[in-house]
Design an enzyme around this catalytic site. Structure first.
Site, PDB file in Angstrom:
ATOM      1  CE  LYS A 252      33.271  95.416  81.108  1.00 51.02           C
ATOM      2  NZ  LYS A 252      31.909  95.686  81.579  1.00 51.02           N
ATOM      3  NE  ARG A 326      26.327 104.523  79.585  1.00 55.71           N
ATOM      4  CZ  ARG A 326      25.661 104.032  80.620  1.00 55.71           C
ATOM      5  NH1 ARG A 326      25.053 104.837  81.471  1.00 55.71           N
ATOM      6  NH2 ARG A 326      25.587 102.727  80.816  1.00 55.71           N
TER       7      ARG A 326
END
Length: 472
Positions: A252, A326
């Site tokens: 990120k 996830r």
């Protein structure tokens, strides 16, 4: 803990309290100050000439019935940022039920502030210690139930918020486990079960292992068991607990990494939910599962293109290491379904996608499920609690979003479309079709944002408690 009591006349209020009431309340003192304040069409606030009160605040009647935009809360926040008194007198003679629940949760949540972490030198500020409800005698029995429930909900929210607010250099997977064990030890109805990194591998949780193996702080799976009754179906809750998310090798940018200590809010909220359920002594059986890992950069970090296998035998191509939430959820959902094949339902919650914020903003949690009764029950509970959800589509039209040439599934769509729903489509493969399942994307609601700063909110604990009480 902030206490509460009920009175039927203002003459019974403690001196030097802060009175907050409807402008048209018939129980207000007939003084010149109150008469003048009543003429205002907006918030009327006075701190002089208020005896025997320290402060009097009159708010327009419309705010006391505005559950949609939280108008009353918006007015109260700046007023109570620096309390004038530790005693608050709240007029509840004519207030919407949902608004009252929202306000009470906010007030009971005042037991935690960032300053309580003792990381900043601050002067000890005045704190709210008691809420006095001004009500009519015939209202009191119902109000006592409401206050007790909202105090218990706030207890869980505060525990979740406090844990989530702790910086990630301290709040590691093992730290979360130890804090949860301390908190659960206070309730005989709660029992903790922990899988360390070796047991995670031994039990085949390859997705959780893949995410956590790059960090010096190894992953953990924490299951919290609650048996409010001796038998019956088990309700399962699963929370994403990424204690810090760098994005892994799919790194990120700095601005996107700043709030990533909050990527474990789903897990923190599962813990808070379990504490609230134990406090309310609800007659249910529940298992809360916290999937805990740090998504870090290092020689052992998972690589784009890695194929990992979940504990249910499904393989996943990890084509984006920043879609790690996830992965840990998928393993935890599958693990929970194996532990309880006849589960009443499985509900997972996660700060999963920024896309849900673009779709729904900061007030609504995204709800994705293929079980219509569960969808309707959660939607109804959201409206009843003032902690609302909004449904996003979840059906076979999303199948191509998780297609992989090398594995059963891939963890992100290559076309960058329907990000939130695609994540849910991936997750649904890990819950057997015989168990009702729902996914809550709380990226927008897990944090409270004000003046450019973010802190944990404790949502969606109010929604889930309301749903549980209705479901019982």
């Amino acid at each position: 803990m902030i206490t509460y009591q009920f009175i039927n006349a203002l003459s019974d209020a403690k001196p030097n309290s802060h009175l907050i009431a409807r402008a048209d309340s018939s129980l207000l003192p007939k003084s010149a100050l109150v008469a003048e304040m009543r003429q205002q069409n907006t918030v009327a606030d006075a701190r002089f000439g208020c005896a025997p009160f320290a402060r009097i605040t009159l708010l327009p009647d419309t705010l006391w019935h505005d559950a949609l935009t939280e108008g009353l809360l918006t007015a109260l926040r700046p007023l109570l940022a620096a309390p004038a008194s530790a005693e608050l007198v709240l007029d509840v003679t004519d207030i919407d039920d949902v608004v009252l629940a929202q306000v009470l949760r906010y007030l009971f949540n005042q037991t935690h502030r960032l300053s309580d972490l003792k990381l900043k030198k601050t002067d000890e500020a005045l704190r709210l210690t008691c809420i006095t409800a001004l009500c009519l005698p015939e209202q009191q029995a119902k109000l006592e139930t409401t206050f007790r429930q909202q105090q218990a909900i706030a207890l869980g929210m505060v525990a979740a918020r406090r844990l989530a607010d702790i910086p990630s250099d301290r709040c590691t997977p093992q730290f979360v486990v130890e804090e949860a064990q301390k908190l659960c030890a206070a309730s005989p109805a709660l029992r903790c079960e922990v899988l360390d990194e070796k047991q995670i591998v031994e039990q085949g949780l390859g997705l959780l292992h893949a995410v956590g193996k790059g960090a010096t702080c190894p992953p953990r799976l924490l299951a919290i068991h609650y048996n409010g009754v001796s038998d019956g179906p088990v309700r399962c809750y699963v929370g994403k607990g990424i204690t810090f998310d760098t994005g892994g090798l799919w790194l990120k940018e700095g601005a996107g990494m700043y709030t990533m200590k909050y990527d474990m809010c789903g897990a923190a909220n599962v813990l808070g939910l379990m504490l609230t359920v134990a406090e309310l002594k609800l007659p249910v059986r529940i298992m809360g599962v916290l999937a805990l890992a740090e998504n870090a950069i290092g020689p052992d970090a998972m690589q784009p293109g890695t194929v990992a296998m979940a504990c249910n035998g499904t393989t996943v191509e990890i084509n984006n290491t920043d879609a790690e939430g996830r992965l840990v959820l998928a393993d935890a959902i599958a693990w929970a379904s194996q532990r309880h094949p006849q589960a009443h339902y499985i509900i997972d919650m996660a700060t999963l996608t920024g896309a849900v914020v673009k779709a729904l903003g900061y007030e609504l949690s995204g709800l994705m499920t293929q079980d219509e009764p569960l969808r309707q029950a959660l939607t109804y509970a959201g409206k009843r609690s003032g902690d609302e959800v909004w449904s996003l589509p979840l059906d076979a039209r999303l199948r191509k979003q998780t297609d992989s040439a090398i594995a059963d599934l891939c963890n992100t769509p290559t076309n960058n479309a329907a990000i939130s729903a695609s994540a849910a489509w991936l997750l649904h493969h890990f819950c057997p079709p015989t168990i009702p399942w729902a996914h809550l994307d709380i990226s927008g609601t897990a944090l409270w944002r004000e003046s450019g700063r973010s802190v944990a909110s404790g949502r969606p604990i109010p929604l889930l408690v309301e749903h549980l009480m209705e479901d019982c």
